[in-house]
Design an enzyme around this catalytic site. Structure first.
Site, mmCIF file in Angstrom:
data_model
loop_
_atom_site.group_PDB
_atom_site.id
_atom_site.type_symbol
_atom_site.label_atom_id
_atom_site.label_comp_id
_atom_site.label_asym_id
_atom_site.label_seq_id
_atom_site.Cartn_x
_atom_site.Cartn_y
_atom_site.Cartn_z
ATOM 1 N N ASP A 8 0.880 -1.156 0.000
ATOM 2 C CA ASP A 8 0.000 0.000 0.000
ATOM 3 C C ASP A 8 0.934 1.228 0.000
ATOM 4 O OD1 ASP A 8 -2.361 1.600 0.505
ATOM 5 O OD2 ASP A 8 -1.644 1.775 2.563
ATOM 6 N N LEU A 9 0.434 2.389 -0.377
ATOM 7 C CA LEU A 9 1.304 3.570 -0.441
ATOM 8 C C LEU A 9 1.133 4.470 0.787
ATOM 9 C CD1 LEU A 9 3.291 5.338 -2.129
ATOM 10 C CD2 LEU A 9 1.289 6.326 -3.233
ATOM 11 N N ASP A 10 -0.038 5.107 0.848
ATOM 12 C CA ASP A 10 -0.284 6.063 1.922
ATOM 13 C C ASP A 10 -0.330 5.345 3.270
ATOM 14 O OD1 ASP A 10 -1.087 8.214 3.456
ATOM 15 O OD2 ASP A 10 -3.203 7.958 2.966
ATOM 16 N N THR A 16 0.882 10.490 3.056
ATOM 17 C CA THR A 16 0.190 11.531 2.292
ATOM 18 C C THR A 16 -1.156 11.887 2.935
ATOM 19 O OG1 THR A 16 -0.520 9.735 0.853
ATOM 20 C CG2 THR A 16 1.188 11.169 -0.001
ATOM 21 N N LYS A 44 -9.051 6.977 5.122
ATOM 22 C CA LYS A 44 -7.765 6.339 4.768
ATOM 23 C C LYS A 44 -8.000 5.061 3.974
ATOM 24 C CE LYS A 44 -4.865 8.370 8.277
ATOM 25 N NZ LYS A 44 -4.042 8.187 9.468
ATOM 26 N N SER A 115 -2.082 0.554 -4.388
ATOM 27 C CA SER A 115 -2.634 1.734 -3.721
ATOM 28 C C SER A 115 -3.926 2.157 -4.394
ATOM 29 C CB SER A 115 -1.618 2.882 -3.808
ATOM 30 O OG SER A 115 -2.234 4.105 -3.486
ATOM 31 N N ALA A 116 -4.861 2.654 -3.596
ATOM 32 C CA ALA A 116 -6.118 3.168 -4.147
ATOM 33 C C ALA A 116 -5.892 4.501 -4.849
ATOM 34 C CB ALA A 116 -7.128 3.353 -3.019
ATOM 35 N N LYS A 146 -10.615 -1.687 -2.215
ATOM 36 C CA LYS A 146 -10.441 -2.340 -0.910
ATOM 37 C C LYS A 146 -11.720 -2.110 -0.102
ATOM 38 C CE LYS A 146 -5.613 -0.918 -1.179
ATOM 39 N NZ LYS A 146 -4.570 0.002 -0.694
ATOM 40 N N GLU A 170 -0.091 -3.135 4.652
ATOM 41 C CA GLU A 170 -1.183 -2.158 4.715
ATOM 42 C C GLU A 170 -1.232 -1.403 6.039
ATOM 43 O OE1 GLU A 170 -3.763 -0.597 3.646
ATOM 44 O OE2 GLU A 170 -4.026 -1.368 1.624
ATOM 45 N N ASP A 171 -1.884 -0.234 6.016
ATOM 46 C CA ASP A 171 -2.111 0.495 7.272
ATOM 47 C C ASP A 171 -3.594 0.729 7.520
ATOM 48 O OD1 ASP A 171 -2.379 2.422 5.160
ATOM 49 O OD2 ASP A 171 -2.409 3.944 6.734
HETATM 50 P P1 B16 Z 1 -6.316 9.670 -4.939
HETATM 51 P P2 B16 Z 1 -3.589 4.166 -0.214
HETATM 52 C C1 B16 Z 1 -5.413 6.095 -0.588
HETATM 53 O O1 B16 Z 1 -4.074 5.648 -0.645
HETATM 54 C C2 B16 Z 1 -5.556 7.123 0.518
HETATM 55 O O2 B16 Z 1 -5.319 6.527 1.779
HETATM 56 C C3 B16 Z 1 -6.958 7.674 0.493
HETATM 57 O O3 B16 Z 1 -7.107 8.661 1.504
HETATM 58 C C4 B16 Z 1 -7.237 8.288 -0.897
HETATM 59 O O4 B16 Z 1 -8.562 8.792 -0.970
HETATM 60 C C5 B16 Z 1 -7.031 7.217 -1.954
HETATM 61 O O5 B16 Z 1 -5.704 6.697 -1.863
HETATM 62 C C6 B16 Z 1 -7.262 7.748 -3.366
HETATM 63 O O6 B16 Z 1 -6.291 8.696 -3.658
HETATM 64 O O7 B16 Z 1 -7.362 10.691 -4.715
HETATM 65 O O8 B16 Z 1 -4.911 10.215 -4.985
HETATM 66 O O9 B16 Z 1 -6.625 8.794 -6.151
HETATM 67 O O10 B16 Z 1 -3.623 4.109 1.274
HETATM 68 O O11 B16 Z 1 -4.509 3.139 -0.879
HETATM 69 O O12 B16 Z 1 -2.194 4.127 -0.774
HETATM 70 MG MG MG Z 2 -2.878 3.233 3.245
#
Ligand code: B16
Ligand code: MG
Length: 219
Positions: A8-10, A16, A44, A115-116, A146, A170-171
């Site tokens: 996962d990224l964030d 972020t 998140k 990552s989402a 997810k 993941e977090d």
């Molecule tokens: P974007 P992850 C997620 O990242 C974030 O935790 C979430 O807050 C955000 O809405 C989502 O990515 C989409 O991000 O708007 O940049 O496409 O934790 O899945 O790495």
């Molecule tokens: Mg995350």
């Protein structure tokens, strides 16, 4: 035997969440909705459009906007977010992550991003880690986000590995559920309470060493 790591990224590679929070907060304010950090926890790991829906619901405004208007609002948030992520540098890698990525690369493990975030590739470039990865799952290609396992299953496919040969990191609770649903060994970063469904929990990314992950996952 573990041959791949799917990240996962964030919250795992970099933080972020604060930038997402500030951009959503300023959009919410324009719509007359107050949101605080506690509410932000629910966003998140959740996709952009789902996050907007949760914010509108939080402000009792879920029926006030058309689909088109919602896309425009989400775009506004993303523009502000994209401005703020321009500040990201390799110094923003969370503790222990640079070493983990380098060790995994050296050992010949495959690495994929699950990552989402549609801004994932841009963030990886700014962190200067994109060359270490073998693939990035495109969140726009998913039929479900997810906690659906799809993103992690696709990550394993990208690496040419079976899910049983991969570890997911993941977090977010929804993310851990996705890893478990994929049939992968799950590593959760966070409190024991929030990460209770993970196969292995670390409270901080600094405790994510390759040796420990491999040892736990092969038990
Ligand atoms: P974007 P992850 C997620 O990242 C974030 O935790 C979430 O807050 C955000 O809405 C989502 O990515 C989409 O991000 O708007 O940049 O496409 O934790 O899945 O790495
Ligand atoms: Mg995350």
């Amino acid at each position: 035997m573990i041959k791949g790591l799917i990240f996962d990224l964030d919250g795992v590679i970099t933080d972020t969440a604060e930038y997402h929070y500030l951009a959503w907060k300023s959009l919410a304010k324009k719509m007359g909705i107050e949101m605080d950090r506690e509410f932000n926890e629910q966003l998140k790991g959740i996709s952009r459009m789902e996050s907007l829906d949760l914010i509108l619901k939080h402000g009792n405004k879920e029926n006030d906007y058309s689909e088109e208007e919602k896309i425009e609002l989400a775009t506004q948030k993303n523009e502000e977010y994209k401005e703020s992520i321009k500040q990201i540098t390799p110094n923003d890698l969370l503790p222990g992550i640079e070493q983990l990525l380098k060790d995994a690369k050296e050992k010949g493990l495959g690495m994929a991003l699950a990552s989402a975030s549609k801004n994932g590739p841009e963030i990886m470039k700014r962190l200067e880690i994109e060359d270490l990865f073998d693939g990035v799952v495109d969140p726009a290609s998913l039929s479900a986000g997810k906690p659906d396992p799809e993103i992690f299953v696709k990550g394993a496919e990208m690496l040419g590995l079976d899910v049983s040969e991969c570890v997911g990191l993941e977090d977010a609770e929804a993310g851990v559920e996705a890893i478990n649903g994929a049939g992968m060994f799950s590593v959760g970063v966070g409190s024991k309470d929030a990460m209770h469904k993970a196969d292995f929990i670390v409270e901080d990314t600094k405790d994510l060493t390759l040796d420990v992950i491999l040892e736990r996952a092969s038990k």
